[in-house]
Design a protein around this motif. Structure first.
Motif, PDB file in Angstrom:
ATOM      1  N   TYR A  37       0.857  -1.188   0.000  1.00 22.16           N
ATOM      2  CA  TYR A  37       0.000   0.000   0.000  1.00 22.16           C
ATOM      3  C   TYR A  37       0.895   1.241   0.000  1.00 22.16           C
ATOM      4  O   TYR A  37       1.974   1.227   0.606  1.00 22.16           O
ATOM      5  CB  TYR A  37      -0.930   0.010   1.221  1.00 22.16           C
ATOM      6  CG  TYR A  37      -2.137   0.902   1.028  1.00 22.16           C
ATOM      7  CD1 TYR A  37      -3.194   0.493   0.227  1.00 22.16           C
ATOM      8  CD2 TYR A  37      -2.206   2.163   1.610  1.00 22.16           C
ATOM      9  CE1 TYR A  37      -4.306   1.301   0.014  1.00 22.16           C
ATOM     10  CE2 TYR A  37      -3.314   2.988   1.409  1.00 22.16           C
ATOM     11  CZ  TYR A  37      -4.354   2.544   0.610  1.00 22.16           C
ATOM     12  OH  TYR A  37      -5.453   3.361   0.399  1.00 22.16           O
TER      13      TYR A  37
ATOM     14  N   GLU B 173      -4.780   0.744  -3.562  1.00 25.06           N
ATOM     15  CA  GLU B 173      -5.193   2.102  -3.212  1.00 25.06           C
ATOM     16  C   GLU B 173      -6.397   2.526  -4.051  1.00 25.06           C
ATOM     17  O   GLU B 173      -7.356   3.125  -3.544  1.00 25.06           O
ATOM     18  CB  GLU B 173      -4.044   3.086  -3.434  1.00 25.06           C
ATOM     19  CG  GLU B 173      -4.436   4.520  -3.077  1.00 25.06           C
ATOM     20  CD  GLU B 173      -3.375   5.536  -3.449  1.00 25.06           C
ATOM     21  OE1 GLU B 173      -3.173   6.478  -2.675  1.00 25.06           O
ATOM     22  OE2 GLU B 173      -2.752   5.393  -4.520  1.00 25.06           O
TER      23      GLU B 173
ATOM     24  N   ALA C  84      -9.517   0.870  -2.755  1.00 20.82           N
ATOM     25  CA  ALA C  84      -9.931   1.481  -1.488  1.00 20.82           C
ATOM     26  C   ALA C  84     -10.624   2.825  -1.716  1.00 20.82           C
ATOM     27  O   ALA C  84     -11.685   3.102  -1.144  1.00 20.82           O
ATOM     28  CB  ALA C  84      -8.711   1.645  -0.572  1.00 20.82           C
ATOM     29  N   LEU C  85     -10.022   3.658  -2.556  1.00 20.24           N
ATOM     30  CA  LEU C  85     -10.594   4.984  -2.821  1.00 20.24           C
ATOM     31  C   LEU C  85     -11.951   4.888  -3.509  1.00 20.24           C
ATOM     32  O   LEU C  85     -12.881   5.636  -3.205  1.00 20.24           O
ATOM     33  CB  LEU C  85      -9.626   5.798  -3.683  1.00 20.24           C
ATOM     34  CG  LEU C  85      -8.321   6.225  -3.009  1.00 20.24           C
ATOM     35  CD1 LEU C  85      -7.378   6.859  -4.023  1.00 20.24           C
ATOM     36  CD2 LEU C  85      -8.579   7.176  -1.855  1.00 20.24           C
TER      37      LEU C  85
ATOM     38  N   ASN D  60     -14.572   3.850  -1.063  1.00 23.53           N
ATOM     39  CA  ASN D  60     -14.891   4.972  -0.194  1.00 23.53           C
ATOM     40  C   ASN D  60     -15.803   5.975  -0.899  1.00 23.53           C
ATOM     41  O   ASN D  60     -16.744   6.510  -0.295  1.00 23.53           O
ATOM     42  CB  ASN D  60     -13.604   5.664   0.265  1.00 23.53           C
ATOM     43  CG  ASN D  60     -13.873   6.847   1.173  1.00 23.53           C
ATOM     44  OD1 ASN D  60     -13.706   7.998   0.791  1.00 23.53           O
ATOM     45  ND2 ASN D  60     -14.320   6.577   2.391  1.00 23.53           N
TER      46      ASN D  60
ATOM     47  N   ASN E 229     -16.876   2.812   4.556  1.00 29.02           N
ATOM     48  CA  ASN E 229     -15.760   3.139   5.445  1.00 29.02           C
ATOM     49  C   ASN E 229     -14.698   2.069   5.249  1.00 29.02           C
ATOM     50  O   ASN E 229     -14.922   0.912   5.599  1.00 29.02           O
ATOM     51  CB  ASN E 229     -16.210   3.155   6.911  1.00 29.02           C
ATOM     52  CG  ASN E 229     -16.912   4.448   7.276  1.00 29.02           C
ATOM     53  OD1 ASN E 229     -16.562   5.520   6.794  1.00 29.02           O
ATOM     54  ND2 ASN E 229     -17.917   4.356   8.136  1.00 29.02           N
ATOM     55  N   VAL E 230     -13.564   2.450   4.673  1.00 26.17           N
ATOM     56  CA  VAL E 230     -12.552   1.478   4.270  1.00 26.17           C
ATOM     57  C   VAL E 230     -11.354   1.516   5.215  1.00 26.17           C
ATOM     58  O   VAL E 230     -10.808   2.584   5.507  1.00 26.17           O
ATOM     59  CB  VAL E 230     -12.073   1.742   2.827  1.00 26.17           C
ATOM     60  CG1 VAL E 230     -11.080   0.661   2.387  1.00 26.17           C
ATOM     61  CG2 VAL E 230     -13.261   1.788   1.868  1.00 26.17           C
ATOM     62  N   THR E 231     -10.956   0.325   5.663  1.00 25.60           N
ATOM     63  CA  THR E 231      -9.720   0.156   6.428  1.00 25.60           C
ATOM     64  C   THR E 231      -8.808  -0.790   5.651  1.00 25.60           C
ATOM     65  O   THR E 231      -9.261  -1.811   5.151  1.00 25.60           O
ATOM     66  CB  THR E 231      -9.997  -0.434   7.822  1.00 25.60           C
ATOM     67  OG1 THR E 231     -10.862   0.448   8.539  1.00 25.60           O
ATOM     68  CG2 THR E 231      -8.704  -0.616   8.602  1.00 25.60           C
ATOM     69  N   VAL E 232      -7.543  -0.424   5.548  1.00 29.02           N
ATOM     70  CA  VAL E 232      -6.555  -1.278   4.885  1.00 29.02           C
ATOM     71  C   VAL E 232      -5.578  -1.802   5.925  1.00 29.02           C
ATOM     72  O   VAL E 232      -5.034  -1.044   6.735  1.00 29.02           O
ATOM     73  CB  VAL E 232      -5.792  -0.505   3.791  1.00 29.02           C
ATOM     74  CG1 VAL E 232      -4.692  -1.387   3.179  1.00 29.02           C
ATOM     75  CG2 VAL E 232      -6.743  -0.023   2.710  1.00 29.02           C
TER      76      VAL E 232
ATOM     77  N   ILE F 188      -9.140   7.014   3.968  1.00 28.54           N
ATOM     78  CA  ILE F 188      -8.886   5.583   4.152  1.00 28.54           C
ATOM     79  C   ILE F 188      -8.078   5.388   5.429  1.00 28.54           C
ATOM     80  O   ILE F 188      -7.016   6.000   5.598  1.00 28.54           O
ATOM     81  CB  ILE F 188      -8.108   4.987   2.957  1.00 28.54           C
ATOM     82  CG1 ILE F 188      -8.782   5.343   1.630  1.00 28.54           C
ATOM     83  CG2 ILE F 188      -7.953   3.482   3.130  1.00 28.54           C
ATOM     84  CD1 ILE F 188     -10.191   4.840   1.471  1.00 28.54           C
TER      85      ILE F 188
END
Length: 398
Positions: free
Chosen positions: A11, A23, A26-27, A30, A35-38, A67
């Motif tokens: 990441y 990435e 994830a974006l 979102n 609600n995104v957690t990596v 994120i």
């Protein structure tokens, strides 16, 4: 907003296609009210050493562009020693195992594969906890490892890897395949598996309504061919430098990146100034995009045809308006040809590659400019990340 977790070995601020791909996912999630957690390791790729901001730390929680990024400890290494590399892999995998087992996690989890051991451990724990597992498969391991001669057929490592592979495909709720070949392979093992095509389309929006591509080409002068990315064995950029024949042509080769072959490439260029090859090192993504705007045509090489793999660069360069000289075989070759993105040469066939380069050298800058504009339009229509994401959301994939 619904919560979703992404488990990945890469990441940003790490560089490369793998980090950019996760990435982007994830974006985009979102932007579509998640609600995104990596969950990923402390930044260390590609040099195999912790970035200065992560040294001496065991756990880091950050926020980037809405994120949440949770970085777990890793013993980093890009050593060629298999035991040191194994220790590195096990260090992060162990952290992931305990985190997923004991920490509260959302019901929906995206797991990136490869690395195979990381995806196996993640899927195993999440399956025990009855989570919705969305397995994002970007390359087929161990098949790719066999084709790259990193594994021997029927060795113990190969047999164990095959069992890991079957397990993650079987236990995942559904599978996202980065190519049609990946989906075909998964269904050859698990015939009724719920699979969806999720290609690595870029999203170069400054905001949701404003695209970056600004087509520039000098009116005259040398045609500037470029490579940007990982300088590893699989890409074969060192061999490309040795075998490309541009000394007598109106062409230069510009190289951006980092990796195992970097030192050898720099040394070769130093010893062969007449080859018209120039090296710039690794740049941040936005800085790279600014630099390559001055250039003309992208080259995408691979040392061997890897079943299931489609380089993300094809989509990225298409969105930026660059014609592509593709030298990697497989599904990527079909995509370049069918969408008129440039030229293809048979993987490993340098005679054919040099024939294509000779053809390219006869182009005028105005012809290249026209190609760039046509490629941008084609990419906007065919390689559209928003359209792809909406289609998957409508099918309740996430």
């Amino acid at each position: 907003m619904e919560e979703i977790l992404i488990v990945s070995n890469y990441y940003p601020p790490e560089k490369g296609a793998a980090a950019n791909r996760i990435e982007q996912l994830a974006l985009k999630l979102n932007q579509n009210n998640y609600n995104v957690t990596v969950l990923c390791p402390l930044g260390n790729y590609p040099k195999g050493e912790l970035f200065p901001e992560y040294k001496g730390k065991f756990f880091v929680k950050e926020m980037f562009q809405n994120i949440i990024v949770k970085r777990l400890w890793i013993y980093p290494s890009n050593s060629k020693n298999i035991f040191i590399r194994l220790i590195s892999i096990l260090s992060f995998t162990t952290c992931i195992f305990f985190y997923l087992l004991f920490k509260k996690t959302p019901h929906k989890v995206v797991v990136q594969s490869p690395p195979l051991l990381l995806s196996f451990i993640s899927v195993f724990v999440l399956w025990l906890k009855r989570k919705k597992i969305i397995l994002n498969v970007s390359d087929l391991w161990p098949l790719a490892a066999i084709e790259l001669k990193a594994l021997k057929v029927n060795s113990l490592s190969h047999k164990v890897s095959l069992k890991f592979e079957f397990f993650i495909y079987q236990k995942a709720t559904l599978i996202l395949g980065q190519s049609n070949e990946i989906i075909t392979h998964v269904r050859s093992l698990i015939p009724n598996k719920d699979c969806y095509l999720y290609q690595n389309f870029p999203d170069h929006a400054v905001n949701q309504n404003d695209l970056i591509p600004e087509i520039k080409t000098e009116k005259e002068g040398t045609i500037k061919l470029f490579y940007a990315g990982l300088l590893g064995v699989a890409q074969g950029v060192l061999e490309l430098c040795k075998k490309i024949e541009i000394d007598h042509l109106n062409i230069e080769l510009h190289i951006f990146g980092d990796g195992a072959e970097r030192t050898q490439i720099e040394e070769f260029i130093k010893q062969n100034p007449s080859k018209k090859i120039y090296f710039y090192g690794m740049l941040a993504r936005q800085d790279l995009h600014e630099e390559i705007k001055k250039l003309d045509i992208a080259i995408v090489p691979l040392t061997t045809r890897i079943y299931g793999s489609v380089p993300s660069k094809i989509y990225e360069y298409g969105a930026l308006g660059f014609p592509i000289l593709y030298f990697g075989g497989g599904e990527g070759e079909t995509i370049v040809s069918e969408n008129q993105l440039g030229w293809v040469a048979e993987v490993g066939n340098y005679d054919e590659l040099n024939v294509q380069i000779a053809i390219i050298s006869k182009l005028s800058k105005s012809e290249i400019y026209e190609m760039k504009n046509a490629i941008v339009k084609q990419s906007e229509n065919v390689f559209n990340l928003n359209t792809q994401m909406q289609k998957l959301l409508s099918k309740n994939v996430f």
